[in-house]
Design a protein around this motif. Structure first.
Motif, mmCIF file in Angstrom:
data_model
loop_
_atom_site.group_PDB
_atom_site.id
_atom_site.type_symbol
_atom_site.label_atom_id
_atom_site.label_comp_id
_atom_site.label_asym_id
_atom_site.label_seq_id
_atom_site.Cartn_x
_atom_site.Cartn_y
_atom_site.Cartn_z
ATOM 1 N N VAL A 187 1.016 0.904 2.488
ATOM 2 C CA VAL A 187 0.800 1.617 1.455
ATOM 3 C C VAL A 187 -0.642 2.428 1.554
ATOM 4 O O VAL A 187 -1.303 1.858 2.383
ATOM 5 C CB VAL A 187 0.965 0.782 0.145
ATOM 6 N N GLU A 188 -1.082 3.242 0.861
ATOM 7 C CA GLU A 188 -2.322 3.925 0.780
ATOM 8 C C GLU A 188 -2.898 3.604 -0.846
ATOM 9 O O GLU A 188 -2.133 3.648 -1.845
ATOM 10 C CB GLU A 188 -2.203 5.488 1.113
ATOM 11 N N THR A 189 -4.207 3.886 -0.705
ATOM 12 C CA THR A 189 -4.879 3.924 -1.994
ATOM 13 C C THR A 189 -4.168 4.981 -2.832
ATOM 14 O O THR A 189 -4.063 6.145 -2.475
ATOM 15 C CB THR A 189 -6.174 4.109 -1.745
ATOM 16 N N GLY A 190 -3.800 4.561 -4.107
ATOM 17 C CA GLY A 190 -3.172 5.434 -4.978
ATOM 18 C C GLY A 190 -1.755 5.457 -5.074
ATOM 19 O O GLY A 190 -1.284 5.956 -6.240
ATOM 20 N N ASP A 191 -1.007 4.806 -4.270
ATOM 21 C CA ASP A 191 0.294 4.323 -4.252
ATOM 22 C C ASP A 191 0.801 3.672 -5.395
ATOM 23 O O ASP A 191 0.128 2.618 -5.837
ATOM 24 C CB ASP A 191 0.823 3.934 -2.909
ATOM 25 N N MET A 192 1.857 4.075 -5.912
ATOM 26 C CA MET A 192 2.427 3.086 -6.934
ATOM 27 C C MET A 192 3.271 2.158 -6.466
ATOM 28 O O MET A 192 4.144 2.515 -5.468
ATOM 29 C CB MET A 192 3.364 4.133 -7.970
ATOM 30 N N VAL A 193 3.359 0.914 -6.516
ATOM 31 C CA VAL A 193 4.017 -0.293 -6.189
ATOM 32 C C VAL A 193 4.720 -1.041 -7.248
ATOM 33 O O VAL A 193 4.271 -0.992 -8.322
ATOM 34 C CB VAL A 193 3.455 -1.060 -5.319
ATOM 35 N N GLU A 194 6.028 -1.584 -6.822
ATOM 36 C CA GLU A 194 6.475 -2.324 -7.755
ATOM 37 C C GLU A 194 6.733 -3.698 -7.167
ATOM 38 O O GLU A 194 6.342 -3.994 -5.983
ATOM 39 C CB GLU A 194 8.163 -1.991 -7.914
ATOM 40 N N VAL A 195 7.010 -4.949 -8.013
ATOM 41 C CA VAL A 195 7.142 -6.131 -7.387
ATOM 42 C C VAL A 195 7.956 -6.021 -6.275
ATOM 43 O O VAL A 195 9.343 -5.818 -6.243
ATOM 44 C CB VAL A 195 7.708 -7.120 -8.469
ATOM 45 N N GLY A 196 7.666 -6.491 -5.322
ATOM 46 C CA GLY A 196 8.780 -6.827 -4.136
ATOM 47 C C GLY A 196 8.404 -5.572 -3.109
ATOM 48 O O GLY A 196 9.013 -5.658 -1.978
ATOM 49 N N THR A 197 7.493 -4.666 -3.308
ATOM 50 C CA THR A 197 7.343 -3.721 -2.248
ATOM 51 C C THR A 197 6.439 -4.181 -1.432
ATOM 52 O O THR A 197 5.447 -4.691 -1.477
ATOM 53 C CB THR A 197 6.498 -2.535 -3.339
ATOM 54 N N PRO A 198 6.813 -3.850 0.176
ATOM 55 C CA PRO A 198 5.992 -4.425 1.271
ATOM 56 C C PRO A 198 4.701 -3.498 1.226
ATOM 57 O O PRO A 198 4.613 -2.442 1.186
ATOM 58 C CB PRO A 198 6.989 -3.703 2.498
ATOM 59 N N GLN B 82 5.592 -10.275 6.779
ATOM 60 C CA GLN B 82 5.537 -9.070 5.932
ATOM 61 C C GLN B 82 5.039 -9.508 4.708
ATOM 62 O O GLN B 82 5.680 -10.454 4.003
ATOM 63 C CB GLN B 82 6.615 -8.116 5.545
ATOM 64 N N VAL B 83 3.774 -8.772 3.999
ATOM 65 C CA VAL B 83 3.386 -9.209 2.571
ATOM 66 C C VAL B 83 3.843 -8.342 1.599
ATOM 67 O O VAL B 83 4.000 -7.079 1.883
ATOM 68 C CB VAL B 83 1.933 -9.371 2.673
ATOM 69 N N LEU B 84 4.390 -8.592 0.575
ATOM 70 C CA LEU B 84 5.177 -8.088 -0.581
ATOM 71 C C LEU B 84 4.264 -8.044 -2.035
ATOM 72 O O LEU B 84 3.326 -9.217 -1.985
ATOM 73 C CB LEU B 84 6.330 -8.690 -0.692
ATOM 74 N N SER B 85 4.246 -7.068 -2.653
ATOM 75 C CA SER B 85 3.727 -7.143 -3.773
ATOM 76 C C SER B 85 4.040 -7.951 -4.732
ATOM 77 O O SER B 85 5.306 -8.204 -4.699
ATOM 78 C CB SER B 85 3.531 -5.591 -4.361
ATOM 79 N N LYS B 86 3.089 -8.846 -5.361
ATOM 80 C CA LYS B 86 3.550 -9.536 -6.463
ATOM 81 C C LYS B 86 3.381 -8.978 -7.943
ATOM 82 O O LYS B 86 3.627 -9.676 -9.064
ATOM 83 C CB LYS B 86 2.971 -10.776 -6.569
ATOM 84 N N ALA B 87 3.004 -7.814 -7.812
ATOM 85 C CA ALA B 87 2.620 -7.155 -9.239
ATOM 86 C C ALA B 87 3.253 -5.758 -9.113
ATOM 87 O O ALA B 87 3.077 -5.062 -8.058
ATOM 88 C CB ALA B 87 1.151 -7.160 -9.587
ATOM 89 N N SER B 88 3.431 -4.944 -10.224
ATOM 90 C CA SER B 88 3.811 -3.505 -10.268
ATOM 91 C C SER B 88 2.446 -3.061 -10.726
ATOM 92 O O SER B 88 1.448 -3.364 -11.566
ATOM 93 C CB SER B 88 4.739 -3.320 -11.552
ATOM 94 N N GLY B 89 2.221 -1.788 -10.118
ATOM 95 C CA GLY B 89 0.908 -1.042 -10.220
ATOM 96 C C GLY B 89 0.455 -0.097 -9.314
ATOM 97 O O GLY B 89 1.410 0.178 -8.478
ATOM 98 N N ILE B 90 -0.677 0.217 -9.416
ATOM 99 C CA ILE B 90 -1.524 1.263 -8.494
ATOM 100 C C ILE B 90 -2.336 0.516 -7.521
ATOM 101 O O ILE B 90 -3.313 -0.413 -7.874
ATOM 102 C CB ILE B 90 -1.967 2.406 -9.488
ATOM 103 N N VAL B 91 -2.418 0.943 -6.223
ATOM 104 C CA VAL B 91 -3.146 0.513 -5.099
ATOM 105 C C VAL B 91 -4.392 1.083 -5.419
ATOM 106 O O VAL B 91 -4.640 2.039 -5.291
ATOM 107 C CB VAL B 91 -2.540 0.636 -3.773
ATOM 108 N N ILE C 284 -4.652 -4.312 -6.439
ATOM 109 C CA ILE C 284 -3.616 -3.382 -7.108
ATOM 110 C C ILE C 284 -4.056 -3.600 -8.561
ATOM 111 O O ILE C 284 -4.176 -4.858 -9.126
ATOM 112 C CB ILE C 284 -2.180 -4.319 -6.937
ATOM 113 N N LEU C 285 -4.054 -2.570 -9.259
ATOM 114 C CA LEU C 285 -4.266 -2.384 -10.904
ATOM 115 C C LEU C 285 -2.895 -2.519 -11.549
ATOM 116 O O LEU C 285 -2.011 -1.600 -11.346
ATOM 117 C CB LEU C 285 -5.007 -1.457 -11.352
ATOM 118 N N SER C 286 -2.734 -3.492 -12.281
ATOM 119 C CA SER C 286 -1.349 -3.772 -12.913
ATOM 120 C C SER C 286 -1.125 -2.620 -13.945
ATOM 121 O O SER C 286 -2.055 -2.314 -14.558
ATOM 122 C CB SER C 286 -1.583 -5.178 -13.540
ATOM 123 N N THR C 287 -0.016 -2.452 -14.098
ATOM 124 C CA THR C 287 0.308 -1.158 -14.962
ATOM 125 C C THR C 287 1.451 -1.602 -15.939
ATOM 126 O O THR C 287 2.077 -2.726 -15.623
ATOM 127 C CB THR C 287 1.000 0.180 -14.436
#
Length: 167
Positions: free
Chosen positions: A36-47, A135-144, A164-167
């Motif tokens: 991922v890159e700075t500013g990307d939106m991620v969901e729970v479970g996103t690599p 592989q490390v997965l996101s544990k939160a939804s938000g923006i990197v 990650i800033l939670s949304t």
């Protein structure tokens, strides 16, 4: 708060994220890919990133070889015992005690080899888990918010690998 036409309610303040999630990289492992890159939106479970597993795979192969060597060693000890038992039955009564002592010594060596084999198996299981969890997965939804690739200031080096800033 009367009914004046054209009036709007205005509020002042600061917008803050609900939660800031810090993702730390294992200091004993090397990060291979950041997904991922700075500013990307991620969901729970996103690599988020992958660890390099090349060294672990080599360790796993070496452990397999050592395990096979332990099996060969145990089989050699067992065949030695069979030979010594044959010699003991054919030996004179005065020499049987010596053969019994040798057999007991080899049985002790078998126990030691079996213990080493079981500890090597546990070590292999740990290595397999590390490979499977590379592989490390996101544990939160938000923006990197930030990614610390180790090429930044000392202050950021002490902080999390990724925020990650939670949304």
């Amino acid at each position: 708060m009367g009914n004046i036409t054209g009036a709007q309610n205005r509020y002042s303040g600061v917008v803050q994220p609900q939660e800031t999630v810090e993702v730390n990289a294992d200091p004993e492992r090397t990060v291979k890919d950041v997904l991922v890159e700075t500013g990307d939106m991620v969901e729970v479970g996103t690599p988020l990133f992958n660890y390099d597993t090349e060294d672990l795979n080599l360790e796993l192969e070496q452990a397999k070889l050592e395990l096979e060597n332990q099996d060969i060693e145990i089989n050699n000890y067992k065949s030695q015992i069979v030979e010594l038992e044959k010699e003991r039955t054919a030996a004179a009564e005065a020499n049987k005690f010596e053969y019994t002592t040798q057999i007991q010594t080899i049985q002790t060596q078998i126990k030691k080899a079996e213990f080493e084999k079981s500890s090597k198996q546990l070590e292999m299981d740990k290595i397999r888990k590390k490979v499977e969890n590379s592989q490390v997965l996101s544990k939160a939804s938000g923006i990197v918010k930030s990614i610390n690739n180790g090429q930044s200031s000392e202050q950021e080096a002490a902080s999390a690998f990724m925020t990650i800033l939670s949304t």
